[in-house]
Design an enzyme around this catalytic site. Structure first.
Site, PDB file in Angstrom:
ATOM      1  N   CYS A 123       0.863  -1.160   0.045  1.00  0.00           N
ATOM      2  CA  CYS A 123      -0.080   0.025  -0.104  1.00  0.00           C
ATOM      3  C   CYS A 123       0.900   1.191   0.096  1.00  0.00           C
ATOM      4  O   CYS A 123       0.391   2.263  -0.352  1.00  0.00           O
ATOM      5  CB  CYS A 123      -0.801   0.102   1.298  1.00  0.00           C
ATOM      6  SG  CYS A 123      -1.804  -1.352   1.066  1.00  0.00           S
ATOM      7  N   HIS A 247      -3.039   6.737   2.114  1.00  0.00           N
ATOM      8  CA  HIS A 247      -3.803   5.423   1.561  1.00  0.00           C
ATOM      9  C   HIS A 247      -5.055   4.944   2.084  1.00  0.00           C
ATOM     10  O   HIS A 247      -5.188   5.195   3.353  1.00  0.00           O
ATOM     11  CB  HIS A 247      -2.731   4.239   1.858  1.00  0.00           C
ATOM     12  CG  HIS A 247      -3.105   2.756   1.817  1.00  0.00           C
ATOM     13  ND1 HIS A 247      -4.048   2.487   0.858  1.00  0.00           N
ATOM     14  CD2 HIS A 247      -3.409   1.978   2.917  1.00  0.00           C
ATOM     15  CE1 HIS A 247      -4.309   1.087   1.374  1.00  0.00           C
ATOM     16  NE2 HIS A 247      -3.832   0.861   2.364  1.00  0.00           N
ATOM     17  N   ASN A 281     -10.574  -0.267  -0.526  1.00  0.00           N
ATOM     18  CA  ASN A 281      -8.848  -0.329  -0.292  1.00  0.00           C
ATOM     19  C   ASN A 281      -8.324  -0.943  -1.328  1.00  0.00           C
ATOM     20  O   ASN A 281      -8.364  -2.299  -1.786  1.00  0.00           O
ATOM     21  CB  ASN A 281      -8.516  -1.004   0.918  1.00  0.00           C
ATOM     22  CG  ASN A 281      -7.163  -1.068   1.114  1.00  0.00           C
ATOM     23  OD1 ASN A 281      -6.305  -0.799   0.159  1.00  0.00           O
ATOM     24  ND2 ASN A 281      -6.686  -1.527   2.390  1.00  0.00           N
TER      25      ASN A 281
END
Length: 325
Positions: A123, A247, A281
């Site tokens: 990430c 993120h 995500n």
């Protein structure tokens, strides 16, 4: 006898010239997920802040999504593929490490004979890649670099695992990085917590597993200091930040980072990326997707100071200040 090397000298700085993104067409709501596992809309919204996410088709690959996002970034920069010489694809979900995604993406977009490599910092991958692209340009090793974060996480998530299947999604975001007389991409504040590699990993080399509560506690206490370190390296203060683009791991984590920065002096009206609500995500793709969406919505404008920060598997982390294209 002495020998000297001919070391190329690049420009004083680098900047983002254009951005682009891609999300698959298939929208998956919380109610859709409740049909396949023991969960519900209220539980998901409360726990991670997600309302819906995007899943790629079985025949839609990570490379496909990266090509679309990269092409859009090149168009946004007002350039042609032939104007670029390097492609970096940040990802942690390629089905096989060989061949890499970058060479395939470069060929399909038309960046011929490109320097091309994948970068896996999960990430945090987009920040790692942006820093690498900036340094390549400033050293003279590259002219213009296409940086892409792309993930097909649904290939690596157990669809019945309510701890992870509610979070992860698919997509790609990209930025074209080029030379600049003035720095537009600040130094990177990066590192890793290798002693925590068993907190997020591919169990049996098949499905993503994460120790949710441990990761949450780590992120909500450790990521804000990384963001503050990135500001320090750039010679800025929290009050200088126009937009925070972390993120998109979990809405509660995003809000915790923003709260800490405001406590340190960031403005109450600082824009905060909340793309996770409708995108999920997407790991290394989440920051560039959020940046592209915020620009299109008018939430960030040319010249704004953007603070990007991410963390991921292996607990690699990075923060960086960028001037908005």
């Amino acid at each position: 006898m002495s020998t000297s090397l001919n070391i190329a000298t690049g420009p004083a700085g680098s900047r983002i010239l254009g951005v682009g993104s891609f999300r698959p067409e298939q929208v998956v709501t919380n109610d859709d997920l409740s049909q396949r596992m023991d969960t519900n809309d209220e539980w998901i919204r409360t726990r991670v802040g997600i309302i819906e996410r995007r899943f790629a088709r079985p025949d839609e690959s990570l490379v496909d999504m990266a090509v679309t996002a990269g092409t859009r970034a090149i168009e946004d920069a007002g350039l042609q593929p032939s104007d670029l010489d390097t492609v970096i694809v940040a990802n942690c979900t390629m089905p096989s490490p060989i061949p890499n995604a970058a060479a395939q993406v470069a060929d399909r977009i038309g960046v011929k004979a490109a320097g091309a490599f994948d970068l896996n910092a999960a990430c945090a991958g987009f920040c790692y890649s942006l820093a690498t692209a900036s340094d390549l340009i400033r050293s003279g090793s590259a002219g213009r670099v296409l940086v892409i974060g792309a993930e097909k996480l649904t290939d690596w998530v157990d669809p019945t695992d309510r701890a992870n299947a509610i979070i992860f999604a698919d997509g790609a975001g990209a930025a074209v990085v080029g030379p600049s007389d003035e720095p537009g991409i600040g130094p990177v504040a990066w590192g890793s917590a290798g002693d925590m590699v068993d907190m997020i990993y591919n169990r049996d080399n098949r499905y993503i597993y994460q120790e949710g509560q441990t990761v949450f506690r780590w992120a909500t206490t450790q990521i804000a200091p990384i963001a503050l370190r990135a500001l320090e390296l750039a010679g800025l203060q929290p009050s200088d930040v126009d937009a925070l683009i972390p993120h998109q791991a979990n809405l509660r984590i995003v809000e915790a980072i923003a709260k800490r920065l405001r406590k340190e002096g960031a403005r109450e009206k600082m824009e905060v990326a909340d793309d996770i609500v409708y995108t999920g995500n997407t790991s290394s793709a989440s920051i560039p997707i959020a940046l592209d969406h915020m620009r299109k919505a008018g939430r960030v404008n040319t010249g704004d100071v953007l603070l990007m920060v991410g963390f991921g598997a292996g607990l690699s982390y990075a923060g960086q200040v960028v001037i908005s294209p």
